[in-house]
Design a protein around this motif. Structure first.
Motif, PDB file in Angstrom:
ATOM      1  N   GLY A  80      -3.662   4.675   7.701  1.00 37.03           N
ATOM      2  CA  GLY A  80      -4.686   4.757   8.734  1.00 37.03           C
ATOM      3  C   GLY A  80      -4.195   4.294  10.092  1.00 37.03           C
ATOM      4  O   GLY A  80      -4.947   3.656  10.843  1.00 37.03           O
ATOM      5  N   ILE A  81      -2.942   4.603  10.411  1.00 32.57           N
ATOM      6  CA  ILE A  81      -2.368   4.202  11.699  1.00 32.57           C
ATOM      7  C   ILE A  81      -1.864   5.445  12.431  1.00 32.57           C
ATOM      8  O   ILE A  81      -1.758   6.527  11.849  1.00 32.57           O
TER       9      ILE A  81
ATOM     10  N   PRO B 183       0.802   8.022  14.349  1.00 31.93           N
ATOM     11  CA  PRO B 183       2.195   8.397  14.069  1.00 31.93           C
ATOM     12  C   PRO B 183       3.199   7.518  14.814  1.00 31.93           C
ATOM     13  O   PRO B 183       4.255   7.186  14.266  1.00 31.93           O
ATOM     14  N   ARG B 184       2.859   7.136  16.067  1.00 26.27           N
ATOM     15  CA  ARG B 184       3.786   6.287  16.833  1.00 26.27           C
ATOM     16  C   ARG B 184       3.929   4.917  16.164  1.00 26.27           C
ATOM     17  O   ARG B 184       5.046   4.402  16.012  1.00 26.27           O
ATOM     18  N   THR B 185       2.803   4.333  15.751  1.00 24.09           N
ATOM     19  CA  THR B 185       2.864   3.039  15.059  1.00 24.09           C
ATOM     20  C   THR B 185       3.630   3.170  13.747  1.00 24.09           C
ATOM     21  O   THR B 185       4.418   2.287  13.385  1.00 24.09           O
ATOM     22  N   ALA B 186       3.405   4.291  13.041  1.00 24.88           N
ATOM     23  CA  ALA B 186       4.106   4.523  11.774  1.00 24.88           C
ATOM     24  C   ALA B 186       5.608   4.606  11.996  1.00 24.88           C
ATOM     25  O   ALA B 186       6.397   4.053  11.207  1.00 24.88           O
ATOM     26  N   ASN B 187       6.025   5.279  13.068  1.00 24.32           N
ATOM     27  CA  ASN B 187       7.469   5.402  13.344  1.00 24.32           C
ATOM     28  C   ASN B 187       8.098   4.035  13.614  1.00 24.32           C
ATOM     29  O   ASN B 187       9.211   3.747  13.163  1.00 24.32           O
ATOM     30  N   THR B 188       7.381   3.199  14.355  1.00 21.29           N
ATOM     31  CA  THR B 188       7.882   1.844  14.617  1.00 21.29           C
ATOM     32  C   THR B 188       7.997   1.057  13.313  1.00 21.29           C
ATOM     33  O   THR B 188       8.986   0.346  13.073  1.00 21.29           O
ATOM     34  N   LEU B 189       6.966   1.195  12.479  1.00 24.36           N
ATOM     35  CA  LEU B 189       6.954   0.497  11.194  1.00 24.36           C
ATOM     36  C   LEU B 189       8.095   0.978  10.302  1.00 24.36           C
ATOM     37  O   LEU B 189       8.791   0.177   9.661  1.00 24.36           O
ATOM     38  N   ILE B 190       8.307   2.282  10.280  1.00 24.46           N
ATOM     39  CA  ILE B 190       9.364   2.859   9.434  1.00 24.46           C
ATOM     40  C   ILE B 190      10.736   2.353   9.858  1.00 24.46           C
ATOM     41  O   ILE B 190      11.576   2.009   9.020  1.00 24.46           O
TER      42      ILE B 190
ATOM     43  N   ILE C 146       2.842   8.557   5.542  1.00 24.94           N
ATOM     44  CA  ILE C 146       2.710   7.101   5.632  1.00 24.94           C
ATOM     45  C   ILE C 146       1.627   6.740   6.644  1.00 24.94           C
ATOM     46  O   ILE C 146       0.778   5.878   6.386  1.00 24.94           O
ATOM     47  N   ALA C 147       1.608   7.425   7.798  1.00 24.60           N
ATOM     48  CA  ALA C 147       0.610   7.141   8.833  1.00 24.60           C
ATOM     49  C   ALA C 147      -0.801   7.388   8.318  1.00 24.60           C
ATOM     50  O   ALA C 147      -1.703   6.567   8.491  1.00 24.60           O
ATOM     51  N   THR C 148      -0.995   8.535   7.654  1.00 20.17           N
ATOM     52  CA  THR C 148      -2.319   8.877   7.130  1.00 20.17           C
ATOM     53  C   THR C 148      -2.756   7.892   6.057  1.00 20.17           C
ATOM     54  O   THR C 148      -3.906   7.435   6.029  1.00 20.17           O
TER      55      THR C 148
ATOM     56  N   ARG D  31       0.829  -1.204   0.000  1.00 21.16           N
ATOM     57  CA  ARG D  31       0.000   0.000   0.000  1.00 21.16           C
ATOM     58  C   ARG D  31       0.862   1.253   0.000  1.00 21.16           C
ATOM     59  O   ARG D  31       0.519   2.249  -0.641  1.00 21.16           O
ATOM     60  N   THR D  32       1.991   1.200   0.680  1.00 19.32           N
ATOM     61  CA  THR D  32       2.865   2.369   0.736  1.00 19.32           C
ATOM     62  C   THR D  32       3.514   2.649  -0.617  1.00 19.32           C
ATOM     63  O   THR D  32       3.870   3.795  -0.918  1.00 19.32           O
TER      64      THR D  32
END
Length: 361
Positions: A320-321, A323-330, A315-317, A299-300
């Motif tokens: 649909g997650i 920002p904290r979850t996005a940072n972990t994912l990144i 990426i977070a938007t 999706r990204t």
């Protein structure tokens, strides 16, 4: 026999020269087998997405990749089946091309069977009249030939294709373009004619030596200029096949087709050259395919198709997650070599794809 009416315009001649130059350059590129497999898979998925999107399929490219990998989306069963069927039909088309020899009606009928049902059972031609209408107004856009004329018209088309391929008296892209146009004009089936005509084009190009190992797709260029595609197919003084459509001048469609093909080869030549130059991609396992990415990564990719660099908040938007979850994912994606930091500034940090994923966008 089918006798198409056309002239080779200056625009078509220019596009044909560009096609030949890029074709030769792609042939000469030193592409490792793993890289080639990745490029081929990317082209198949793109072809599946864009050819079915022309017919109204709502799946994104990333979702098509997930469907082919075996995943499902609630309430999208029709779109999923359409994508799976087209992907199988495209694989079969490539296999038929590799077999060589004359192109037969039975082969294309089997391809149409895959398009419509996922089964290789040859489909009979339509038994009744079909009419193409404008969705918004119901206005008749095209009235194809009557069903009783379809078998003879299709037999004439295949005789023409094989005669021209054997004689080599026309450039292969023109043979493919004219075959595409005539198949769509005959409209031999009640449904699936556009997809089947585009697959026939692929089969002709591959049999003529323009397959380039299946690493490019024309469908994206049709889908991105859909009005141009339909306009180029709409020829002649009347919407009725028997009132001038059959003898219409096809020069405009040749211009559109050859320009689209030139764009496709230019794009894949650039992508393949970049991948070939990227350190590490000449050894096994260095280039990922869409199937190797997880759903969030796929999706990204949609973001990176819009912009070469993206932010963490984008990426977070998009996913649909939080920002904290996005940072972990990144962080995990950086560790897994999916993305890298583009701008390290804390307040303006951006990310880009790793070079060996560049062929996926």
């Amino acid at each position: 026999m089918f006798q198409p009416n056309f002239t080779i315009s200056a625009a078509t001649a220019t596009a044909l020269m560009a096609i030949e130059a890029d074709r030769q350059a792609i042939i000469e590129l030193p592409i490792h087998a793993d890289v080639l497999a990745a490029l081929r898979e990317t082209a198949r998925l793109a072809g599946t997405h864009y050819s079915t999107r022309i017919e109204g399929n709502r799946l994104t490219l990333a979702q098509v990749a997930e469907v082919i990998a075996g995943n499902h989306f609630p309430c999208r069963e029709r779109d999923e089946a359409q994508a799976r069927n087209y992907y199988r039909a495209l694989e079969q088309t490539e296999a038929l091309a590799a077999a060589g020899g004359s192109i037969t009606e039975l082969e294309l009928r089997g391809v149409h069977g895959l398009v419509m049902s996922g089964e290789r059972t040859p489909t009979p031609y339509r038994s009744g009249q079909n009419v193409i209408r404008e969705a918004a107004t119901g206005r008749t856009v095209y009235l194809p030939p009557v069903a009783s004329d379809v078998p003879e018209l299709m037999a004439d088309l295949f005789e023409w294709i094989n005669t021209r391929l054997c004689a080599s008296d026309l450039p292969a892209p023109l043979i493919a373009a004219l075959a595409h146009c005539q198949c769509a004009t005959i409209h031999p089936y009640d449904d699936g004619n556009g997809r089947t005509a585009r697959l026939l084009t692929t089969l002709v190009l591959h049999r003529a030596g323009y397959g380039l190992k299946s690493i490019y797709s024309l469908d994206e260029h049709y889908a991105r200029n859909l009005n141009g595609y339909y306009t180029a197919l709409t020829v002649g003084p009347s919407h009725n096949y028997y009132l001038g459509r059959a003898q219409a001048d096809l020069t405009g469609f040749l211009n559109f087709f050859c320009d689209s093909m030139a764009q496709a080869l230019r794009s894949v030549r650039s992508r393949a050259a970049e991948v070939a130059r990227t350190p590490g991609t000449t050894h096994g396992g260095a280039v990922a395919t869409l199937r190797q990415l997880d759903p969030r990564q796929r999706r990204t990719l949609e973001l990176f198709r819009e912009s070469a660099v993206v932010t963490g908040s984008e990426i977070a938007t998009h996913l649909g997650i939080s920002p904290r979850t996005a940072n972990t994912l990144i962080r995990s994606w950086i560790a897994r070599d999916f993305i890298e930091i583009n701008n390290p500034s804390r307040n303006k940090r951006t990310y880009r794809l790793r070079p060996h994923h560049g062929h996926l966008v």
